[in-house]
Design a protein around this motif. Sequence first.
Motif, PDB file in Angstrom:
ATOM      1  N   HIS A  39       0.820  -1.213   0.000  1.00 25.94           N
ATOM      2  CA  HIS A  39       0.000   0.000   0.000  1.00 25.94           C
ATOM      3  C   HIS A  39       0.856   1.267   0.000  1.00 25.94           C
ATOM      4  O   HIS A  39       0.316   2.366   0.111  1.00 25.94           O
ATOM      5  CB  HIS A  39      -0.934   0.017   1.217  1.00 25.94           C
ATOM      6  N   LEU A  60      -5.008   4.115   0.776  1.00 26.06           N
ATOM      7  CA  LEU A  60      -5.944   3.716   1.825  1.00 26.06           C
ATOM      8  C   LEU A  60      -6.927   2.676   1.298  1.00 26.06           C
ATOM      9  O   LEU A  60      -7.084   2.518   0.093  1.00 26.06           O
ATOM     10  CB  LEU A  60      -6.707   4.946   2.340  1.00 26.06           C
ATOM     11  N   THR A  61      -7.608   2.006   2.193  1.00 24.86           N
ATOM     12  CA  THR A  61      -8.589   1.003   1.794  1.00 24.86           C
ATOM     13  C   THR A  61      -9.746   1.626   1.017  1.00 24.86           C
ATOM     14  O   THR A  61     -10.446   0.937   0.288  1.00 24.86           O
ATOM     15  CB  THR A  61      -9.143   0.248   3.019  1.00 24.86           C
ATOM     16  N   THR A  62      -9.926   2.940   1.141  1.00 23.42           N
ATOM     17  CA  THR A  62     -10.964   3.658   0.400  1.00 23.42           C
ATOM     18  C   THR A  62     -10.554   3.911  -1.051  1.00 23.42           C
ATOM     19  O   THR A  62     -11.348   4.384  -1.841  1.00 23.42           O
ATOM     20  CB  THR A  62     -11.255   5.012   1.049  1.00 23.42           C
ATOM     21  N   GLY A  63      -9.271   3.637  -1.364  1.00 27.73           N
ATOM     22  CA  GLY A  63      -8.755   3.905  -2.707  1.00 27.73           C
ATOM     23  C   GLY A  63      -8.091   5.266  -2.826  1.00 27.73           C
ATOM     24  O   GLY A  63      -7.530   5.599  -3.868  1.00 27.73           O
ATOM     25  N   GLU A  64      -8.151   6.051  -1.763  1.00 30.70           N
ATOM     26  CA  GLU A  64      -7.555   7.388  -1.771  1.00 30.70           C
ATOM     27  C   GLU A  64      -6.049   7.291  -1.523  1.00 30.70           C
ATOM     28  O   GLU A  64      -5.588   6.510  -0.690  1.00 30.70           O
ATOM     29  CB  GLU A  64      -8.210   8.226  -0.668  1.00 30.70           C
TER      30      GLU A  64
END
Length: 84
Positions: A39, A60-64
Amino acid sequence: MQKSELQIAWEQAYSIENMAAHEAEGRPVEYIGSEAFGHRIYDFYRDDTGDYWYQVRILLTTGELVTERDAIFGQKKKRSGKRF
């Protein structure tokens, strides 16, 4: 086999946040590429004297994508501009 500039940068780069500590503050830098490891995204730069620098972004896990600092400490809240 000859190493690519990105491989050389990976071996020699200093954190861009520490330019002042290396007496390099204010030197212009040029982006040369990025490497992803899990990541973490490592962005590499070369300054006008040939030194290499990197900065880290986190996916981030949100894709940000955010700076490593923001991933660790949270994003700064923007001020409205008014101070009372």
